[in-house]
Design an enzyme around this catalytic site. Structure first.
Site, short mmCIF file in Angstrom:
data_model
loop_
_atom_site.label_atom_id
_atom_site.label_comp_id
_atom_site.label_asym_id
_atom_site.label_seq_id
_atom_site.Cartn_x
_atom_site.Cartn_y
_atom_site.Cartn_z
N HIS A 8 -1.20 2.77 -12.71
CA HIS A 8 -0.74 2.51 -11.34
C HIS A 8 -1.36 1.23 -10.81
O HIS A 8 -2.53 0.93 -11.09
CB HIS A 8 -1.09 3.69 -10.42
CG HIS A 8 -0.12 4.81 -10.51
ND1 HIS A 8 0.85 5.04 -9.57
CD2 HIS A 8 0.05 5.77 -11.46
CE1 HIS A 8 1.56 6.09 -9.92
NE2 HIS A 8 1.10 6.55 -11.07
N PRO A 9 -0.63 0.45 -10.03
CA PRO A 9 -1.16 -0.80 -9.48
C PRO A 9 -2.03 -0.54 -8.25
O PRO A 9 -1.94 0.49 -7.61
CB PRO A 9 0.11 -1.56 -9.08
CG PRO A 9 1.07 -0.46 -8.69
CD PRO A 9 0.79 0.67 -9.66
N SER B 69 7.47 1.04 -7.63
CA SER B 69 6.25 0.73 -6.87
C SER B 69 6.52 -0.28 -5.77
O SER B 69 5.98 -0.18 -4.66
CB SER B 69 5.16 0.22 -7.81
OG SER B 69 4.67 1.26 -8.63
N PHE C 148 -6.97 3.36 -6.50
CA PHE C 148 -6.71 4.32 -5.42
C PHE C 148 -5.22 4.64 -5.43
O PHE C 148 -4.38 3.74 -5.37
CB PHE C 148 -7.12 3.71 -4.08
CG PHE C 148 -6.76 4.56 -2.89
CD1 PHE C 148 -7.51 5.69 -2.59
CD2 PHE C 148 -5.67 4.24 -2.08
CE1 PHE C 148 -7.17 6.48 -1.49
CE2 PHE C 148 -5.34 5.02 -0.99
CZ PHE C 148 -6.10 6.15 -0.69
N ALA D 19 0.56 8.83 -2.31
CA ALA D 19 2.02 8.80 -2.16
C ALA D 19 2.33 8.09 -0.84
O ALA D 19 2.33 8.70 0.23
CB ALA D 19 2.59 10.21 -2.16
#
Length: 471
Positions: free
Chosen positions: A371-372, A388, A423, A426
């Protein structure tokens, strides 16, 4: 593919509004099974007498013998019970659907004339009133074709509805494949009509009932008096009527048999129930063909993507990006026991979450690391995945002030240094302000706690993505 064909979801928590004609709060389908003369009997070429649904306690088939008492009980249904019920329903102007066994109808021309004069629907109840569970597929297919032919010859019109009753696992498919029926009722799985797909055939299903059914006078646990049946029907009606008043109208099927409810001590309960139902406003008594036509008009079937039916390559191509840069989740999910329950966003999200939860901590950590950063360098360079990019934009993270961006960069760096992964939240469940506040709070958690929270957020992100994909 490991697939589970039963549909345990149905309409789920939000069934469609039936929108019955005139704003009716309930649709009532009175079904009269006409089986007399179509049951197992040596006279009909069968190997044994009938043993099912009579007032003979513990009745069993008699191999190689006629069962005079059984035959005479079935005879009562045709000779007396039918006419009592015919007078009852026609005097009240109530529409009826007949489940007619073709060979029984062939032996009852007077009754057929009365059904037609009353404008009752005469649906097919199969060729003979016999068990089909062990019948070879080709034999059952031939029996269905012969039932249609004989029914049409006898009544002058082909049947538009079908109910076998003593069916096999193949029955509904075989009947649907004929393409000749507006409705099929060999299910007991809902209070509303629904559609099933068989190849290129969309088949409307009108679920039937074995509980609001006088057959329980002849089975255990069962009814003893007419009042037992009356009480049950009233309770069923009152619950469904109340649901209709609350905006969720349903359908009540009532199953009847000439030789059972046609007896005077039993029909009294049915009469009192009809008095109860007819005293209410907004009650639509309808033939099943009328219900089927209404449903097909108001709720026509629309085919949609069904993930459980996709081959592996197509499935992974479609859903491989749901877990960020981790197509292995989709690959493993495809190998699970998928079925109709997984053809919704909620169902497929559950299947993919199972794979993710069962993975090793190391594998899950790699998903987190895929995840970025929020509003990080990849976002600035426009190198995020499409998902994203859209998600971060939904919370305004693509339009930060210089001060906000600097704050995110500071938090991102500190968080990764402490926990070893970005981090994750949603963002579509949040605003820019709530994301920042949560970030400030969670950074102080221990890494084990953050790992668990981040994994849960990854699952939530996947669920939201699937809701976009499977509407």
């Amino acid at each position: 593919m490991n697939r589970y064909p039963r549909n345990l979801t149905g309409y789920g928590p939000k069934p469609p509004n039936a929108a019955w004609p005139g704003g009716a709060k309930i649709a009532i389908s009175l079904v009269l099974n006409y089986e007399e003369g179509g049951e197992n009997c040596l006279l009909h070429g069968d190997a044994a007498s009938e043993g099912f649904l009579s007032d003979i306690p513990g009745a069993q088939p008699w191999p190689g013998q006629r069962h005079w008492n059984m035959e005479s009980i079935y005879d009562y249904g045709a000779r007396a019970g039918f006419w009592r019920l015919h007078r009852l329903f026609t005097s009240r102007g109530l529409p009826v659907t007949i489940y007619g066994v073709a060979t029984a109808l062939a032996r009852s021309p007077e009754q057929i004339a009365a059904m037609k004069a009353a404008d009752w629907e005469i649906a097919s109840h199969g060729l003979k009133w016999v068990e089909h569970r062990d019948m070879p597929v080709e034999e059952e297919r031939a029996a269905i074709a012969e039932a249609i032919r004989l029914h049409t010859e006898i009544t002058g019109a082909r049947p538009q509805g079908w109910y076998t009753g003593r069916c096999s696992v193949n029955t509904v498919r075989l009947v649907a494949e004929t393409g000749q029926f507006d409705w099929v009722s060999d299910t007991y799985d809902d209070d509303l009509p629904h559609w099933m797909e068989f190849g290129d055939r969309d088949q409307l299903i009108l679920p039937y009932t074995l509980e609001a059914n006088d057959m329980r006078f002849a089975t255990a646990p069962g009814w003893v008096t007419g009042a037992d049946f009356e009480s049950y029907l009233k309770d069923a009606f009152d619950v469904l009527y109340a649901e209709g008043q609350a905006g969720a109208p349903k359908m009540l099927s009532i199953g009847l048999h000439c030789r059972l409810i046609g007896r005077p001590g039993k029909v009294a309960g049915l009469i009192r129930f009809l008095d109860h139902a007819q005293a209410h406003e907004g009650v639509w008594f309808a033939r099943r063909i009328d219900i089927a036509r209404h449903w097909a008009t108001m709720h026509p079937h629309t085919r949609r993507e069904r993930p459980s039916t996709l081959d592996r390559a197509t499935f992974v191509a479609r859903f491989g990006s749901v877990y960020e840069h981790s197509p292995w989740v989709a690959e493993s999910a495809h190998a699970l026991e998928l079925g109709p329950a997984h053809d919704s966003a909620t169902g497929l999200a559950n299947a993919m979450a199972r794979v993710f939860r069962a993975a090793t901590p190391e594998a899950r950590l790699e998903v987190l690391r895929a995840h970025p950063d929020l509003a990080g360098k990849l976002a600035a360079a426009k190198r995020l995945t499409t998902e994203s990019t859209q998600e971060q934009a939904s919370a305004g993270l693509d339009a930060l002030t210089d001060a906000e961006r600097a704050r995110f960069e500071r938090l991102n760096t500190a968080y990764v240094e402490k926990h070893g992964f970005p981090f994750i939240i949603a963002v579509r469940d949040n605003t820019k302000a709530s994301i920042m506040a949560t970030f400030e709070t969670r950074i102080d958690n221990d890494s084990a706690t953050e790992f668990a929270i981040a994994c849960a957020q990854v699952e939530r992100i996947a669920e939201l993505r699937l809701k976009d994909m499977l509407r």
